[in-house]
Design a protein around this motif. Structure first.
Motif, PDB file in Angstrom:
ATOM      1  N   PHE A 134      27.310  43.674  41.937  1.00 29.39           N
ATOM      2  CA  PHE A 134      27.189  43.600  40.654  1.00 29.39           C
ATOM      3  C   PHE A 134      26.063  42.157  40.527  1.00 29.39           C
ATOM      4  O   PHE A 134      25.950  41.425  41.391  1.00 29.39           O
ATOM      5  CB  PHE A 134      28.550  42.491  40.274  1.00 29.39           C
ATOM      6  N   PRO A 135      25.709  42.342  39.075  1.00 26.78           N
ATOM      7  CA  PRO A 135      24.295  41.885  39.527  1.00 26.78           C
ATOM      8  C   PRO A 135      23.602  40.332  39.374  1.00 26.78           C
ATOM      9  O   PRO A 135      25.383  39.817  39.069  1.00 26.78           O
ATOM     10  CB  PRO A 135      23.428  41.707  37.878  1.00 26.78           C
ATOM     11  N   GLN A 136      23.706  39.486  39.597  1.00 21.66           N
ATOM     12  CA  GLN A 136      23.372  38.690  40.085  1.00 21.66           C
ATOM     13  C   GLN A 136      23.410  37.435  38.364  1.00 21.66           C
ATOM     14  O   GLN A 136      23.422  38.127  37.242  1.00 21.66           O
ATOM     15  CB  GLN A 136      22.036  37.872  40.900  1.00 21.66           C
ATOM     16  N   GLY A 137      24.125  36.630  38.304  1.00 29.25           N
ATOM     17  CA  GLY A 137      24.057  36.138  37.099  1.00 29.25           C
ATOM     18  C   GLY A 137      25.747  36.142  36.444  1.00 29.25           C
ATOM     19  O   GLY A 137      25.996  35.651  35.950  1.00 29.25           O
ATOM     20  N   LEU A 138      26.499  36.973  36.504  1.00 28.54           N
ATOM     21  CA  LEU A 138      27.511  37.659  36.470  1.00 28.54           C
ATOM     22  C   LEU A 138      28.756  37.340  36.852  1.00 28.54           C
ATOM     23  O   LEU A 138      29.506  36.962  38.181  1.00 28.54           O
ATOM     24  CB  LEU A 138      27.266  39.405  36.519  1.00 28.54           C
ATOM     25  N   ARG A 139      29.171  36.051  35.688  1.00 24.25           N
ATOM     26  CA  ARG A 139      30.368  35.255  35.523  1.00 24.25           C
ATOM     27  C   ARG A 139      31.465  36.090  34.624  1.00 24.25           C
ATOM     28  O   ARG A 139      30.844  35.397  33.574  1.00 24.25           O
ATOM     29  CB  ARG A 139      30.041  34.038  35.123  1.00 24.25           C
ATOM     30  N   LEU A 140      31.985  36.386  35.222  1.00 23.67           N
ATOM     31  CA  LEU A 140      33.339  36.871  34.674  1.00 23.67           C
ATOM     32  C   LEU A 140      34.862  36.432  33.978  1.00 23.67           C
ATOM     33  O   LEU A 140      34.802  36.183  35.085  1.00 23.67           O
ATOM     34  CB  LEU A 140      33.456  38.310  34.652  1.00 23.67           C
ATOM     35  N   ILE A 141      35.307  36.092  33.251  1.00 18.04           N
ATOM     36  CA  ILE A 141      36.532  35.426  33.039  1.00 18.04           C
ATOM     37  C   ILE A 141      37.551  36.630  32.973  1.00 18.04           C
ATOM     38  O   ILE A 141      37.647  37.168  32.846  1.00 18.04           O
ATOM     39  CB  ILE A 141      36.478  34.517  31.627  1.00 18.04           C
ATOM     40  N   SER A 142      39.057  36.235  33.815  1.00 15.39           N
ATOM     41  CA  SER A 142      40.236  36.726  33.998  1.00 15.39           C
ATOM     42  C   SER A 142      40.902  36.295  32.729  1.00 15.39           C
ATOM     43  O   SER A 142      41.029  34.917  32.387  1.00 15.39           O
ATOM     44  CB  SER A 142      40.545  36.464  35.301  1.00 15.39           C
ATOM     45  N   HIS A 143      41.311  37.090  32.059  1.00 13.26           N
ATOM     46  CA  HIS A 143      40.907  38.791  32.841  1.00 13.26           C
ATOM     47  C   HIS A 143      40.515  39.448  31.870  1.00 13.26           C
ATOM     48  O   HIS A 143      39.700  40.719  32.376  1.00 13.26           O
ATOM     49  CB  HIS A 143      42.671  39.532  32.092  1.00 13.26           C
ATOM     50  N   TRP A 144      39.838  38.385  30.359  1.00 17.04           N
ATOM     51  CA  TRP A 144      39.169  39.441  29.683  1.00 17.04           C
ATOM     52  C   TRP A 144      37.514  40.260  29.628  1.00 17.04           C
ATOM     53  O   TRP A 144      37.952  41.533  30.155  1.00 17.04           O
ATOM     54  CB  TRP A 144      38.826  38.373  28.404  1.00 17.04           C
ATOM     55  N   ASN A 145      37.057  39.851  30.875  1.00 18.21           N
ATOM     56  CA  ASN A 145      35.837  40.337  31.081  1.00 18.21           C
ATOM     57  C   ASN A 145      35.630  40.700  31.988  1.00 18.21           C
ATOM     58  O   ASN A 145      34.769  42.220  32.514  1.00 18.21           O
ATOM     59  CB  ASN A 145      34.739  38.968  31.127  1.00 18.21           C
ATOM     60  N   LEU A 146      36.773  40.735  32.773  1.00 13.91           N
ATOM     61  CA  LEU A 146      37.105  41.330  33.888  1.00 13.91           C
ATOM     62  C   LEU A 146      37.506  42.675  33.572  1.00 13.91           C
ATOM     63  O   LEU A 146      36.791  43.912  33.768  1.00 13.91           O
ATOM     64  CB  LEU A 146      38.165  40.951  35.011  1.00 13.91           C
ATOM     65  N   ARG A 147      37.975  43.122  32.806  1.00 12.19           N
ATOM     66  CA  ARG A 147      38.719  44.541  32.193  1.00 12.19           C
ATOM     67  C   ARG A 147      37.888  44.667  30.905  1.00 12.19           C
ATOM     68  O   ARG A 147      37.579  46.501  31.235  1.00 12.19           O
ATOM     69  CB  ARG A 147      39.865  44.281  31.083  1.00 12.19           C
ATOM     70  N   ASP A 148      37.223  44.049  30.600  1.00 14.70           N
ATOM     71  CA  ASP A 148      36.161  44.451  29.434  1.00 14.70           C
ATOM     72  C   ASP A 148      34.236  45.599  30.544  1.00 14.70           C
ATOM     73  O   ASP A 148      33.940  46.294  30.309  1.00 14.70           O
ATOM     74  CB  ASP A 148      35.017  43.412  29.082  1.00 14.70           C
ATOM     75  N   GLU A 149      34.438  45.119  31.814  1.00 16.60           N
ATOM     76  CA  GLU A 149      33.032  45.509  32.694  1.00 16.60           C
ATOM     77  C   GLU A 149      33.733  46.526  33.595  1.00 16.60           C
ATOM     78  O   GLU A 149      32.699  46.945  33.748  1.00 16.60           O
ATOM     79  CB  GLU A 149      33.406  43.814  33.850  1.00 16.60           C
ATOM     80  N   LEU A 150      35.319  46.071  33.611  1.00 15.58           N
ATOM     81  CA  LEU A 150      35.471  47.793  34.272  1.00 15.58           C
ATOM     82  C   LEU A 150      35.116  48.732  33.253  1.00 15.58           C
ATOM     83  O   LEU A 150      35.420  49.758  34.046  1.00 15.58           O
ATOM     84  CB  LEU A 150      37.032  47.603  34.250  1.00 15.58           C
ATOM     85  N   LYS A 151      35.998  48.166  31.941  1.00 14.14           N
ATOM     86  CA  LYS A 151      35.052  49.374  30.991  1.00 14.14           C
ATOM     87  C   LYS A 151      34.281  49.793  30.975  1.00 14.14           C
ATOM     88  O   LYS A 151      33.316  51.448  30.669  1.00 14.14           O
ATOM     89  CB  LYS A 151      35.666  49.479  30.026  1.00 14.14           C
ATOM     90  N   ALA A 152      33.129  49.358  31.526  1.00  7.75           N
ATOM     91  CA  ALA A 152      31.478  49.532  31.110  1.00  7.75           C
ATOM     92  C   ALA A 152      31.176  50.176  32.275  1.00  7.75           C
ATOM     93  O   ALA A 152      30.132  50.459  32.343  1.00  7.75           O
ATOM     94  CB  ALA A 152      30.703  48.000  31.017  1.00  7.75           C
ATOM     95  N   ASP A 153      31.893  49.935  33.547  1.00  5.95           N
ATOM     96  CA  ASP A 153      31.784  50.395  34.588  1.00  5.95           C
ATOM     97  C   ASP A 153      31.777  52.497  34.354  1.00  5.95           C
ATOM     98  O   ASP A 153      31.018  52.782  35.597  1.00  5.95           O
ATOM     99  CB  ASP A 153      32.349  49.951  35.864  1.00  5.95           C
ATOM    100  N   TYR A 154      32.488  52.891  33.582  1.00  2.00           N
ATOM    101  CA  TYR A 154      32.167  54.623  33.769  1.00  2.00           C
ATOM    102  C   TYR A 154      31.111  54.963  33.318  1.00  2.00           C
ATOM    103  O   TYR A 154      30.911  56.287  33.440  1.00  2.00           O
ATOM    104  CB  TYR A 154      33.212  54.597  32.628  1.00  2.00           C
ATOM    105  N   THR A 155      29.990  54.839  33.002  1.00  4.93           N
ATOM    106  CA  THR A 155      28.897  55.252  32.509  1.00  4.93           C
ATOM    107  C   THR A 155      27.523  54.280  33.748  1.00  4.93           C
ATOM    108  O   THR A 155      27.107  54.935  33.828  1.00  4.93           O
ATOM    109  CB  THR A 155      27.948  53.811  30.949  1.00  4.93           C
ATOM    110  N   ASP A 156      28.189  53.845  34.937  1.00  2.00           N
ATOM    111  CA  ASP A 156      27.420  53.348  35.841  1.00  2.00           C
ATOM    112  C   ASP A 156      27.770  53.965  37.367  1.00  2.00           C
ATOM    113  O   ASP A 156      28.273  55.067  37.340  1.00  2.00           O
ATOM    114  CB  ASP A 156      28.036  51.960  36.750  1.00  2.00           C
ATOM    115  N   PRO A 157      26.420  54.935  37.444  1.00  2.00           N
ATOM    116  CA  PRO A 157      26.508  55.387  38.721  1.00  2.00           C
ATOM    117  C   PRO A 157      27.487  54.790  40.163  1.00  2.00           C
ATOM    118  O   PRO A 157      27.762  56.048  40.502  1.00  2.00           O
ATOM    119  CB  PRO A 157      25.319  55.655  38.920  1.00  2.00           C
ATOM    120  N   GLN A 158      27.455  53.308  40.044  1.00  2.00           N
ATOM    121  CA  GLN A 158      27.896  53.273  41.248  1.00  2.00           C
ATOM    122  C   GLN A 158      29.531  52.451  40.520  1.00  2.00           C
ATOM    123  O   GLN A 158      30.500  51.879  40.981  1.00  2.00           O
ATOM    124  CB  GLN A 158      27.749  51.688  41.813  1.00  2.00           C
TER     125      GLN A 158
END
Length: 705
Positions: free
Chosen positions: A247-271
């Motif tokens: 994950f990129p530097q500076g990415l700070r995610l609150i549990s659970h909302w942002n963790l869940r939303d990051e997970l959703k966003a990762d479907y378009t990421d090669p990694q």
């Protein structure tokens, strides 16, 4: 998410009190039901100090004075007062002689006076509470030590108790009817709006909870809210077995909302798959409390969530201007703080139980009073979703799109949403540029509302009554409770601007705020302001949120996107239905084990989460024995709120189906929102022509497949 206000009007009852549980074959007055329940609950305070003979004599005296036509009102009013009257309250008969009002101008004037007064009571108490929570709610820098203490103080906790002691509460009970849930459901469709408002007025005084008890509940919930608001994970400091940072530097995610939303966003990421598996591991460790305490909101340590190893972060990896935290490689787990907060709320709520004979548990108050829907009916709706034969069919479609077997993270598969194939980095760049600050989003609200179908005049009116703040937590909407105050829209705005996650939340919260403005300023009786329960304001917010990409110029609707919308709604409702069951089961477990320790509660929640996962989700997503369903932060900070989300999805879908045939959205949204806080089915019949149901979503999903 619309924050459930802790202030008198809605804290006591968003709906009329469900006094008693009379069956059709055994009619029972609300007061009699209360009396029976009080005896069973062993309420600490003495009640009903007047004999039956004295009450009968008083009723006969009042009938002789005011006429036979007033008999039913007199008998009901006297019973309602007697149920909560205490010896120290004085002479009940003298009070009733002075304060009973027959139907006519004086009763009408009293009703009008009380309606106006309670709008001011509720509104100003709400504003005081908002000020007390200002720094814990908003991202204004490090907290002073006093801030959590201020946030925990509820200035409204004495109001209802004082109104009983000063007697206006008894004036209400003497002159206006308490009603049962059965009465509202059966007779409500024929009621006038005045009758609905009278019932809502009386419901404020269905129980007499001491102020000190109310204050303890408020303090426990405020403590839990602050704990959740500061529960962040610095994603750049998650490392895999090879020491790689995904994950990129500076990415700070609150549990659970942002963790869940990051997970959703990762479907378009090669990694993306590797990232998702790592996030799932983080979530599961939060639920099981095996997360090392030192990694929570700490950018100065690195953590491998798979092995649970912690190391000091290299200086070069630490974010510039990172907050001061101990740079110590300590693997000691979080000491069950998550469950200690939940237990504190449970124990505080239990102290109110003996004073709430009409609903003697927090569970009963949540369903029978706050939602106006019996728990059994809600459970049946959730089970109908979870057991639907459509689930494996939709899962098979998702699997074909992903080209792999489904895994636990696919619980949050977002691929049916329009624009879901757009990389989140691209969306972040767009929203950060457009909204560098919370004020920038506020300035864009008129355009957003016009894009949603509101007229320019209506958009300007709504904008003038909404304020936007940068949130310390994930975001929420806070209502105004009196005309002249402003609903608040809160969403997270990082230093580089509002990312897509923050924007998506902001559009959702804007839906809450628009409902809050309409249902306060345009409702015919302010006693009925609001909606039937939180599921309805969530549903109206979902209607806004579903169009967030369209408002950015992406995801224009067409026939294919309509099909995808249906499938997306179904999958989201299926996901959150199991989470809601975990929340409900957790509260039942706590009532069954009232002396449990935080460690025992942790084991119970993990076990309940695994059981529900294995029954409904593992056959579709794999991951046997996953505790993932226990991750939702609401379970800790907003007691028994989670069932409102699946209900909200069902209601939102019924609204969307209606909007397809009747538009524009702006006018229909307004028509629905101003109907007020009547029963759920009555509101839905007015809004869409049908009661609350899962059938519309299931039919549309089958057609889409």
């Amino acid at each position: 998410m619309s924050v459930p206000t802790r202030f008198p009007r809605l804290r006591l009852l968003p709906l009329v009190a469900a006094l008693g549980c009379a069956t059709p074959s055994t009619p029972t007055s609300p007061a009699a039901s209360v009396a029976r329940a009080q005896g069973a609950a062993s309420a600490p305070a003495s009640s009903a100090p007047v004999s039956k003979e004295a009450l009968a004599s008083l009723e006969a005296e009042l009938v002789a004075k005011h006429g036979e036509a007033q008999r039913a009102r007199i008998e009901r009013g006297v019973e309602q007062v007697a149920t909560l009257w205490r010896a120290e309250d004085g002479d009940l008969a003298a009070f009733a002689r002075e304060q009973f009002l027959p139907e006519g101008p004086r009763l009408d004037a009293t009703f009008k006076r009380l309606e106006g007064l309670f709008e001011q009571f509720d509104g100003h108490m709400n504003e005081l509470g908002r000020e007390l929570q200002w720094f814990t709610d908003l991202d204004l820098g490090p907290l002073l030590p006093v801030e959590p203490l201020l946030a925990a103080y509820d200035p409204s906790s004495n109001v209802t108790s004082d109104l009983f002691q000063a007697k206006p509460g008894f004036v209400v009970l003497l002159n206006f009817p308490l009603t049962t849930l059965e009465e509202r459901t059966k007779d409500g469709p024929a009621w006038t709006r005045r009758q609905w408002a009278e019932a809502k007025l009386a419901s404020r005084f269905n129980r007499r909870v001491p102020a000190a008890v109310e204050q303890k509940v408020s303090q426990a919930i405020a403590d839990a809210n602050l704990y959740i608001a500061e529960y962040n994970v610095w994603m750049h400091h998650l490392v895999d077995a090879k020491g790689q940072r995904l994950f990129p530097q500076g990415l700070r995610l609150i549990s659970h909302w942002n963790l869940r939303d990051e997970l959703k966003a990762d479907y378009t990421d090669p990694q993306g798959l590797a990232k998702q598996r790592m996030i799932v591991q983080v979530m599961e460790r939060i639920v099981t409390q095996s997360i090392p305490a030192t990694v929570i909101d700490n950018p100065r340590v690195d953590w491998d969530p798979f092995t649970n190893q912690v190391t000091v972060a290299p200086a070069a990896s630490v974010e510039p201007n990172a907050p001061e935290r101990p740079a110590k490689a300590d693997p000691a787990p979080e000491p069950d703080t998550r469950y200690a907060r939940l237990l504190a709320t449970f124990q505080a709520s239990r102290r109110a139980d003996p004073y709430s004979p009409v609903a003697p548990t927090r569970i009963a108050r949540s369903f029978d009073l706050d939602r106006g829907l019996p728990e059994a009916r809600v459970r049946a709706l959730l089970t109908q979703l979870l057991e639907s034969p459509l689930v494996p069919r939709v899962a098979k479609l998702i699997e074909s799109r992903l080209g792999r077997p489904l895994e636990p993270q696919d619980l949050w598969y977002p691929g049916f949403r329009p624009g879901s194939k757009v990389p989140e980095a691209q969306l972040d760049a767009l929203t950060r540029k457009r909204y560098p600050t919370a004020d920038a989003f506020a300035r864009d609200i008129p355009r957003i509302l016009q894009g949603l179908g509101f007229t320019r005049e209506k958009a300007d009116m709504l904008t003038s009554r909404i304020r936007v703040d940068a949130s310390r937590g994930a975001g929420h909407a806070q209502p105004a409770l009196r005309r002249g105050d402003f609903p608040r829209l809160r969403t997270r705005v990082e230093k580089g601007g509002m990312d897509y996650k923050g924007y998506n939340i902001a559009v959702h919260e804007l839906g809450h705020n628009v409902e809050q403005v309409f249902s306060l300023y345009e409702v015919d009786h302010t006693l009925l302001s609001g909606v039937p329960n939180n599921a309805f304001t969530e549903a109206l917010a979902f209607v806004f949120q579903a169009r967030d990409l369209e408002l950015l110029g992406l995801g224009k609707p067409d026939a294919q996107s309509e099909r995808e919308r249906v499938l997306n709604d179904f999958w989201q409702a299926w996901e959150i239905a199991g989470v809601a069951l975990v929340d409900m089961a957790t509260w039942h477990w706590m009532y069954d084990h009232p002396d449990a320790t935080p460690a025992q509660l942790r084991e119970a929640v993990a076990g309940l989460s695994r059981d529900i996962w294995n029954r409904y989700y593992a056959p579709v997503l794999g991951g046997k024995d996953s505790p993932l369903l226990g991750i939702y932060s609401h379970m800790i900070s907003y007691p028994l709120y989670l069932p409102d989300y699946p209900l909200g999805h069902l209601i939102a879908f019924q609204i969307e189906e209606h909007l397809k045939q009747h538009g524009p959205l702006g006018a229909e949204f307004e028509r629905m929102a101003i109907f007020g806080s009547v029963t759920p089915d009555e509101w839905m019949r007015h809004a869409t022509g049908a009661p609350v149901s899962a059938d519309a979503l299931l039919r549309a999903t089958a057609a889409s497949l």
